[in-house]
Design a protein around this motif. Structure first.
Motif, PDB file in Angstrom:
ATOM      1  N   UNK A   1       1.248  -1.040  -0.020  1.00  0.00           N
ATOM      2  CA  UNK A   1       0.579   0.154   0.117  1.00  0.00           C
ATOM      3  C   UNK A   1       1.097   1.290   0.102  1.00  0.00           C
ATOM      4  N   UNK A   2       0.679   1.852  -0.981  1.00  0.00           N
ATOM      5  CA  UNK A   2       1.625   3.265  -1.300  1.00  0.00           C
ATOM      6  C   UNK A   2       1.193   4.175   0.886  1.00  0.00           C
ATOM      7  N   UNK A   3       1.764   5.109   0.312  1.00  0.00           N
ATOM      8  CA  UNK A   3       2.732   6.202   1.436  1.00  0.00           C
ATOM      9  C   UNK A   3       2.691   5.520   3.067  1.00  0.00           C
ATOM     10  N   UNK A   4       2.129   4.392   3.035  1.00  0.00           N
ATOM     11  CA  UNK A   4       3.198   3.693   4.235  1.00  0.00           C
ATOM     12  C   UNK A   4       4.781   3.094   5.157  1.00  0.00           C
ATOM     13  N   UNK A   5       5.536   4.190   4.028  1.00  0.00           N
ATOM     14  CA  UNK A   5       6.975   3.763   3.638  1.00  0.00           C
ATOM     15  C   UNK A   5       7.265   4.308   5.314  1.00  0.00           C
ATOM     16  N   UNK A   6       6.795   5.636   5.322  1.00  0.00           N
ATOM     17  CA  UNK A   6       7.065   6.385   6.562  1.00  0.00           C
ATOM     18  C   UNK A   6       5.996   6.161   8.271  1.00  0.00           C
ATOM     19  N   UNK A   7       5.540   5.251   7.632  1.00  0.00           N
ATOM     20  CA  UNK A   7       4.651   4.230   8.997  1.00  0.00           C
ATOM     21  C   UNK A   7       5.477   3.176   9.963  1.00  0.00           C
ATOM     22  N   UNK A   8       5.284   3.530  10.722  1.00  0.00           N
ATOM     23  CA  UNK A   8       5.297   2.015  11.651  1.00  0.00           C
ATOM     24  C   UNK A   8       5.229   0.914  10.372  1.00  0.00           C
ATOM     25  N   UNK A   9       5.719  -0.441  10.636  1.00  0.00           N
ATOM     26  CA  UNK A   9       5.767  -1.072   9.729  1.00  0.00           C
ATOM     27  C   UNK A   9       4.460  -2.724  10.790  1.00  0.00           C
ATOM     28  N   UNK A  10       3.871  -2.883   9.900  1.00  0.00           N
ATOM     29  CA  UNK A  10       2.995  -3.649   9.852  1.00  0.00           C
ATOM     30  C   UNK A  10       2.675  -4.959   9.053  1.00  0.00           C
ATOM     31  N   UNK A  11       3.591  -5.620   9.646  1.00  0.00           N
ATOM     32  CA  UNK A  11       3.487  -7.238   8.786  1.00  0.00           C
ATOM     33  C   UNK A  11       2.923  -8.303   8.677  1.00  0.00           C
ATOM     34  N   UNK A  12       2.533  -9.087   7.992  1.00  0.00           N
ATOM     35  CA  UNK A  12       1.112 -10.489   8.485  1.00  0.00           C
ATOM     36  C   UNK A  12       2.016 -11.632   8.025  1.00  0.00           C
ATOM     37  N   UNK A  13       2.014 -12.652   9.235  1.00  0.00           N
ATOM     38  CA  UNK A  13       3.592 -13.753   9.150  1.00  0.00           C
ATOM     39  C   UNK A  13       2.046 -14.955   9.295  1.00  0.00           C
ATOM     40  N   UNK A  14       2.613 -16.006   8.667  1.00  0.00           N
ATOM     41  CA  UNK A  14       2.057 -17.250   8.147  1.00  0.00           C
ATOM     42  C   UNK A  14       2.026 -18.158  10.091  1.00  0.00           C
ATOM     43  N   UNK A  15       1.056 -17.879  10.247  1.00  0.00           N
ATOM     44  CA  UNK A  15       0.641 -18.771  11.896  1.00  0.00           C
ATOM     45  C   UNK A  15       1.791 -20.184  11.805  1.00  0.00           C
TER      46      UNK A  15
END
Length: 77
Positions: A58-72
């Motif tokens: 998603x563009x525009x989130x480069x300077x935001x805290x990272x949200x990472x989805x990981x396979x459980x």
């Protein structure tokens, strides 16, 4: 579901009891779209799905805290 994270100086993940998203309605919709797409990709790829970063999808989130989805299934108990 588990939530983990770390601060700017930390490298070790810690379990979190709560997260707070301070975001606009538009940002929340883009995060929701990312999560929906990540779930579909995880189902499509099965056990070879590893992880995805919000800022990569998603563009525009480069300077935001990272949200990472990981396979459980890849995480140790």
């Amino acid at each position: 579901m588990k939530i983990s994270g770390y601060g700017n100086e930390e490298i070790q993940h810690r379990a979190l009891a709560e997260i707070t998203l301070i975001a606009s309605p538009a940002e929340l919709r883009r995060i929701a779209a990312f999560l929906t797409d990540a779930a579909a990709e995880m189902e499509r790829m099965g056990p070879i799905y590893d992880h995805e970063h919000l800022c990569d999808r998603q563009p525009g989130f480069d300077d935001s805290p990272q949200i990472v989805v990981v396979n459980a299934d890849l995480m140790l108990p």
